[in-house]
Each structure stands twice: as C-alpha cells, then as structure tokens.
Scaffold this motif. Structure first.
Motif, PDB file in Angstrom:
ATOM      1  N   LEU A 192       0.817  -1.202   0.000  1.00 39.68           N
ATOM      2  CA  LEU A 192       0.000   0.000   0.000  1.00 39.68           C
ATOM      3  C   LEU A 192       0.858   1.264   0.000  1.00 39.68           C
ATOM      4  O   LEU A 192       1.802   1.395   0.777  1.00 39.68           O
ATOM      5  CB  LEU A 192      -0.920  -0.019   1.223  1.00 39.68           C
ATOM      6  CG  LEU A 192      -2.146   0.890   1.223  1.00 39.68           C
ATOM      7  CD1 LEU A 192      -3.068   0.545   0.068  1.00 39.68           C
ATOM      8  CD2 LEU A 192      -2.895   0.753   2.545  1.00 39.68           C
ATOM      9  N   ARG A 193       0.502   2.219  -0.882  1.00 41.30           N
ATOM     10  CA  ARG A 193       1.213   3.501  -0.956  1.00 41.30           C
ATOM     11  C   ARG A 193       0.393   4.639  -0.355  1.00 41.30           C
ATOM     12  O   ARG A 193       0.972   5.562   0.224  1.00 41.30           O
ATOM     13  CB  ARG A 193       1.533   3.843  -2.415  1.00 41.30           C
ATOM     14  CG  ARG A 193       2.467   2.859  -3.105  1.00 41.30           C
ATOM     15  CD  ARG A 193       3.879   2.929  -2.571  1.00 41.30           C
ATOM     16  NE  ARG A 193       4.789   2.047  -3.290  1.00 41.30           N
ATOM     17  CZ  ARG A 193       5.571   2.434  -4.303  1.00 41.30           C
ATOM     18  NH1 ARG A 193       5.527   3.681  -4.719  1.00 41.30           N
ATOM     19  NH2 ARG A 193       6.364   1.568  -4.897  1.00 41.30           N
ATOM     20  N   THR A 194      -0.934   4.585  -0.527  1.00 41.72           N
ATOM     21  CA  THR A 194      -1.810   5.643  -0.034  1.00 41.72           C
ATOM     22  C   THR A 194      -3.006   5.027   0.687  1.00 41.72           C
ATOM     23  O   THR A 194      -3.675   4.157   0.118  1.00 41.72           O
ATOM     24  CB  THR A 194      -2.321   6.528  -1.187  1.00 41.72           C
ATOM     25  OG1 THR A 194      -1.216   7.158  -1.848  1.00 41.72           O
ATOM     26  CG2 THR A 194      -3.271   7.603  -0.675  1.00 41.72           C
ATOM     27  N   LEU A 195      -3.253   5.500   1.916  1.00 40.88           N
ATOM     28  CA  LEU A 195      -4.407   5.048   2.696  1.00 40.88           C
ATOM     29  C   LEU A 195      -5.137   6.271   3.217  1.00 40.88           C
ATOM     30  O   LEU A 195      -4.586   7.057   3.986  1.00 40.88           O
ATOM     31  CB  LEU A 195      -3.973   4.161   3.863  1.00 40.88           C
ATOM     32  CG  LEU A 195      -5.092   3.697   4.804  1.00 40.88           C
ATOM     33  CD1 LEU A 195      -6.121   2.863   4.054  1.00 40.88           C
ATOM     34  CD2 LEU A 195      -4.522   2.909   5.979  1.00 40.88           C
ATOM     35  N   ASN A 196      -6.382   6.444   2.786  1.00 38.64           N
ATOM     36  CA  ASN A 196      -7.181   7.592   3.195  1.00 38.64           C
ATOM     37  C   ASN A 196      -8.514   7.105   3.752  1.00 38.64           C
ATOM     38  O   ASN A 196      -9.364   6.606   3.011  1.00 38.64           O
ATOM     39  CB  ASN A 196      -7.414   8.532   2.004  1.00 38.64           C
ATOM     40  CG  ASN A 196      -8.016   9.871   2.429  1.00 38.64           C
ATOM     41  OD1 ASN A 196      -8.497  10.017   3.550  1.00 38.64           O
ATOM     42  ND2 ASN A 196      -8.000  10.839   1.536  1.00 38.64           N
ATOM     43  N   LEU A 197      -8.667   7.231   5.076  1.00 38.37           N
ATOM     44  CA  LEU A 197      -9.921   6.855   5.756  1.00 38.37           C
ATOM     45  C   LEU A 197     -10.532   8.070   6.444  1.00 38.37           C
ATOM     46  O   LEU A 197     -11.339   7.931   7.363  1.00 38.37           O
ATOM     47  CB  LEU A 197      -9.639   5.767   6.796  1.00 38.37           C
ATOM     48  CG  LEU A 197      -8.984   4.487   6.288  1.00 38.37           C
ATOM     49  CD1 LEU A 197      -8.728   3.524   7.446  1.00 38.37           C
ATOM     50  CD2 LEU A 197      -9.830   3.810   5.218  1.00 38.37           C
ATOM     51  N   SER A 198     -10.179   9.253   6.010  1.00 42.38           N
ATOM     52  CA  SER A 198     -10.583  10.482   6.690  1.00 42.38           C
ATOM     53  C   SER A 198     -12.077  10.768   6.526  1.00 42.38           C
ATOM     54  O   SER A 198     -12.747  10.217   5.660  1.00 42.38           O
ATOM     55  CB  SER A 198      -9.778  11.665   6.146  1.00 42.38           C
ATOM     56  OG  SER A 198     -10.081  11.901   4.776  1.00 42.38           O
ATOM     57  N   HIS A 199     -12.575  11.639   7.421  1.00 42.45           N
ATOM     58  CA  HIS A 199     -13.959  12.126   7.371  1.00 42.45           C
ATOM     59  C   HIS A 199     -14.967  10.972   7.389  1.00 42.45           C
ATOM     60  O   HIS A 199     -15.811  10.824   6.509  1.00 42.45           O
ATOM     61  CB  HIS A 199     -14.185  13.005   6.143  1.00 42.45           C
ATOM     62  CG  HIS A 199     -13.407  14.285   6.172  1.00 42.45           C
ATOM     63  ND1 HIS A 199     -12.107  14.380   5.724  1.00 42.45           N
ATOM     64  CD2 HIS A 199     -13.743  15.521   6.621  1.00 42.45           C
ATOM     65  CE1 HIS A 199     -11.674  15.624   5.872  1.00 42.45           C
ATOM     66  NE2 HIS A 199     -12.639  16.331   6.437  1.00 42.45           N
ATOM     67  N   ASN A 200     -14.817  10.123   8.408  1.00 41.09           N
ATOM     68  CA  ASN A 200     -15.787   9.070   8.678  1.00 41.09           C
ATOM     69  C   ASN A 200     -16.169   9.149  10.159  1.00 41.09           C
ATOM     70  O   ASN A 200     -16.024  10.206  10.785  1.00 41.09           O
ATOM     71  CB  ASN A 200     -15.204   7.708   8.307  1.00 41.09           C
ATOM     72  CG  ASN A 200     -15.277   7.435   6.817  1.00 41.09           C
ATOM     73  OD1 ASN A 200     -16.343   7.187   6.267  1.00 41.09           O
ATOM     74  ND2 ASN A 200     -14.131   7.472   6.147  1.00 41.09           N
ATOM     75  N   LEU A 201     -16.643   8.048  10.712  1.00 44.50           N
ATOM     76  CA  LEU A 201     -17.044   7.992  12.122  1.00 44.50           C
ATOM     77  C   LEU A 201     -16.251   6.912  12.850  1.00 44.50           C
ATOM     78  O   LEU A 201     -16.752   6.287  13.785  1.00 44.50           O
ATOM     79  CB  LEU A 201     -18.553   7.710  12.229  1.00 44.50           C
ATOM     80  CG  LEU A 201     -19.478   8.695  11.506  1.00 44.50           C
ATOM     81  CD1 LEU A 201     -20.923   8.195  11.532  1.00 44.50           C
ATOM     82  CD2 LEU A 201     -19.395  10.085  12.126  1.00 44.50           C
ATOM     83  N   LEU A 202     -15.020   6.701  12.443  1.00 40.41           N
ATOM     84  CA  LEU A 202     -14.201   5.630  12.987  1.00 40.41           C
ATOM     85  C   LEU A 202     -13.783   5.912  14.418  1.00 40.41           C
ATOM     86  O   LEU A 202     -13.486   7.063  14.777  1.00 40.41           O
ATOM     87  CB  LEU A 202     -12.961   5.426  12.117  1.00 40.41           C
ATOM     88  CG  LEU A 202     -13.258   5.042  10.666  1.00 40.41           C
ATOM     89  CD1 LEU A 202     -11.978   4.990   9.857  1.00 40.41           C
ATOM     90  CD2 LEU A 202     -13.993   3.707  10.595  1.00 40.41           C
ATOM     91  N   GLU A 203     -13.742   4.860  15.242  1.00 42.67           N
ATOM     92  CA  GLU A 203     -13.382   4.974  16.653  1.00 42.67           C
ATOM     93  C   GLU A 203     -12.220   4.027  16.957  1.00 42.67           C
ATOM     94  O   GLU A 203     -11.620   3.445  16.061  1.00 42.67           O
ATOM     95  CB  GLU A 203     -14.594   4.630  17.536  1.00 42.67           C
ATOM     96  CG  GLU A 203     -15.795   5.528  17.301  1.00 42.67           C
ATOM     97  CD  GLU A 203     -16.999   5.099  18.120  1.00 42.67           C
ATOM     98  OE1 GLU A 203     -17.863   5.931  18.376  1.00 42.67           O
ATOM     99  OE2 GLU A 203     -17.060   3.894  18.484  1.00 42.67           O
ATOM    100  N   GLY A 204     -11.916   3.896  18.257  1.00 42.61           N
ATOM    101  CA  GLY A 204     -10.856   2.983  18.665  1.00 42.61           C
ATOM    102  C   GLY A 204      -9.479   3.567  18.439  1.00 42.61           C
ATOM    103  O   GLY A 204      -9.310   4.770  18.261  1.00 42.61           O
ATOM    104  N   HIS A 205      -8.476   2.694  18.439  1.00 47.78           N
ATOM    105  CA  HIS A 205      -7.082   3.107  18.346  1.00 47.78           C
ATOM    106  C   HIS A 205      -6.538   2.916  16.933  1.00 47.78           C
ATOM    107  O   HIS A 205      -7.106   2.171  16.131  1.00 47.78           O
ATOM    108  CB  HIS A 205      -6.220   2.302  19.325  1.00 47.78           C
ATOM    109  CG  HIS A 205      -6.581   2.556  20.758  1.00 47.78           C
ATOM    110  ND1 HIS A 205      -5.952   1.906  21.799  1.00 47.78           N
ATOM    111  CD2 HIS A 205      -7.480   3.386  21.323  1.00 47.78           C
ATOM    112  CE1 HIS A 205      -6.465   2.328  22.942  1.00 47.78           C
ATOM    113  NE2 HIS A 205      -7.401   3.216  22.679  1.00 47.78           N
ATOM    114  N   ILE A 206      -5.424   3.580  16.651  1.00 53.32           N
ATOM    115  CA  ILE A 206      -4.695   3.339  15.411  1.00 53.32           C
ATOM    116  C   ILE A 206      -3.973   2.007  15.561  1.00 53.32           C
ATOM    117  O   ILE A 206      -3.160   1.839  16.474  1.00 53.32           O
ATOM    118  CB  ILE A 206      -3.679   4.460  15.137  1.00 53.32           C
ATOM    119  CG1 ILE A 206      -4.388   5.809  15.015  1.00 53.32           C
ATOM    120  CG2 ILE A 206      -2.877   4.166  13.865  1.00 53.32           C
ATOM    121  CD1 ILE A 206      -3.433   6.982  14.890  1.00 53.32           C
TER     122      ILE A 206
END
Length: 363
Positions: A192-206
């Motif tokens: 993977l080169r690019t991962l974009n999960l922004s502007h959602n409702l995600l919780e928990g830890h990285i």
C-alpha cells in the motif's frame, strides 16, 4: 457495441440519464471511463460481461446504488473508482477483487463497519513488487495508443497521474459514514502507498500493524473519533511523506525520529490531548511547560529559602502561644463560662502546635 473496442472513454462531458449501454458477452474492453458526467441510476449489470476490464471509472456522477460487489468477479480488474456519487449502505463482499490495486469509494454514503473481508481479498496489495528496473503500468498493452490517467487525492488536493504504475496501490474510503474500528488486517497490505480513511465515524485506536506498511507514502485518518496514542512503531515508516491525524481524540506524546520530525502542526491539530513537537505542549520532564505559581506557594518558597525568617516565625509563634495561653487562663478563672473557653483553648493549642511541627520538620 463493437466487440473489438478496447477503450471506452466518455469522461468529462455532459452526459445525463442512466447508463443505457449494454455490454455484450465476449467484448474486448480493457478501460471504461464515464467519470465527470451527470449520469444517474444504477451500475449496469452487463459490465460483468467485460472479462478483460482492467480500469473502471464511474466517478463524479450521480449514480444511486449499493456497492456493486459482483464487479469483484472480473478477473483482471485493477482500478475501481466510484468516488463522488450517491452510493449507500454497507459493503459486503465475498472472495473477490483479488487483483485490485486502486479502489476509490470516497465521497459517497457508504456506512457500517469497514469491510474486513474486502481487505482480506486484496491479494495484489499483499506483495511488494521487486525492483526489476522496468516500469509496469495498468493496461500496459495499450500504452502506445492511450494515456491511461488517474486522479488521486492527497492533502485534500486532486493530482493527476498520467500513467498508473502497477506499484501505485491506493485505498481511498474517505468522506463516507463508516464506523467502528480500523481493522488491523490492513497491516497485511504491505504494498500500500496511499491510505485515506478520513472524514468518517471511525473509533478505537490506530492499529500498530500499520508499521508493516513499509511502502506507505500517505496516511490520512483525519476527522474521525479515533482515540488513544499514536503508535510509536509508525516512526519506522521511512517513505511516509504525508500524515494527517488532525481532528480526532488522540492523546499522549507524538513519536520522534525519521519522518515524524518533518510533519507540521496541521498533521495533529484538533487533538487536545497530544503533546510533543511540533506542538506547543511538550513531553518529558525538562520540556514541560512551567505552571503559574500561586501567592501561597510563593510565600512558602520564600519561607523555605530564608532560614532566618523561618526561625523568627517559630520564636514569634512560641511567644504568641505563651501570651494567648496566660490570657485564656485569666479569663477562665475570672468568668462563669469555662466550657466554651476550654473549647477555644483546645482549638488554639491545636493551631499553634501544628504550625510549630511544620517549622520543626522543615528545619
């Protein structure tokens, strides 16, 4: 439609209505681009007949449909772009999409938890291409007759790739309604080169498993509800050039070293619990921000720094105690209310004794 047609590119026109094209069995289409129009309705089921399809772009339209999981049955599909439409609902898949290298579902209405099974099926993302010295492109057999471009989003800006390398592996699920935790299985997608999960409702830890993404160049988890600390293991990602963790609920110290020393405040803003460079809240004993000293603490420090004043205070306390004690005895003997005076004496003795002990312990 002509069965010998290899490329169908009708992008960036003013096409409207539904996609009323019927893709016949046995067609030779490798690239279909209908993005940048005003197309409505659903994804045409006849796309399943495009067995050689490598690149499908239906982005920037007004399509209103659930996730077309059946596209995963196309054996050569490497690029799937459905961005900026009106797709909705959860994503449920079977053992599909094994050759996908770029999937862009951003700016839709997808909901539910991030699909673990989808990430499990991305077999092409689980390997790092060997550096053979030659560049390989998606739809490489059409390289001399067609420029197979691709729009990707980094730092909120769109960039055009004039040719899509097979090593350009991208997941963009931003600007949807995904919730729940970030699956740790993403750490298996080592190409993977690019991962974009922004502007959602995600919780928990990285998840610390992201440390396995050695090829990762851009990571955007901004504008979610992610909590906990930034895993220090992420400092090992030497190719990471873009990081955005802003507007979450992260706490603790920002990792130091390598790429993390190059990121600016904007990568972390909106996380009140974060400390460390480049933020103004520092980590460590010597780097802590000094706190304001109250007047009582200042007086105490002055007393501790001046032994002469402290011993004078002790002597004055003894003298005052002697005078008060004699006065109380005289009043008690000359009045008819010894009970409440006796209580007063006990309280005064306690106060004087407490102060004497404090000074004795100090010196």
């Amino acid at each position: 439609m002509n069965d010998n047609l290899w490329i169908l590119d009708l992008s960036n026109n003013s096409l409207s209505g539904t996609i009323n094209i019927t893709f016949s069995i046995g067609n030779q289409l490798h690239i279909i681009k209908l993005d940048g129009n005003e197309l409505q309705g659903k994804v045409p089921p006849s796309l399943i007949n495009c067995k050689y399809l490598e690149h499908l772009d239906l982005g920037n339209n007004e399509l209103n449909d659930t996730f077309p999981k059946w596209l995963g049955e196309l054996p050569d599909l490497q690029i799937l772009k459905l961005r900026s439409n009106k797709f909705y609902g959860p994503i449920r898949t079977d053992n599909l999409f094994s050759q996908i290298r770029v999937i862009d579902l951003s700016s839709n209405g997808f909901s539910g938890e991030l699909p673990v099974t989808l990430f499990q099926n991305f077999q092409a993302m689980k390997t790092i291409a060997e550096n053979s010295g030659t560049r390989e492109y998606v739809a490489d057999n059409l390289f001399f007759i067609y420029t197979n471009s691709l729009i990707v989003t980094t730092k909120g800006l769109d960039h055009e790739l004039h040719q899509v390398l097979t090593t350009q592996i991208i997941i963009d699920l931003s600007r949807n309604r995904f919730e729940g935790h970030i699956p740790s299985i993403i750490g298996d997608l080592v190409g993977l080169r690019t991962l974009n999960l922004s502007h959602n409702l995600l919780e928990g830890h990285i998840p610390a498993s992201l440390q396995n993404l050695f090829e990762l160049e851009s990571l955007d988890l901004s504008s979610n509800k992610i909590s906990g600390q930034i895993p220090p293991q992420l400092a090992s990602l030497t190719f990471l050039a873009v990081l955005n963790l802003s507007h979450n609920h992260l706490v603790g110290c920002i990792p130091k070293g390598k790429q993390f020393d190059t990121f600016e405040n904007t990568s972390y803003q909106g996380n009140d619990g974060l400390r460390g460079l480049p933020l103004s809240k520092h980590c460590g004993g010597d780097d802590r921000v000094p706190q304001a000293i109250t007047p009582s603490e200042l007086d105490q420090e002055e007393e501790e720094d001046s032994p002469m004043i402290s011993w004078q205070a002790v002597l004055m306390g003894y003298g005052c105690g002697l005078v008060i004690g004699l006065s109380v005895i005289y009043i008690m003997l000359s009045t008819q209310y010894p009970t409440w005076f006796s209580r007063l004496v006990v309280q005064l003795e306690h106060i004087i004794t407490t102060r004497m002990k404090r000074h004795e312990k100090r010196y």
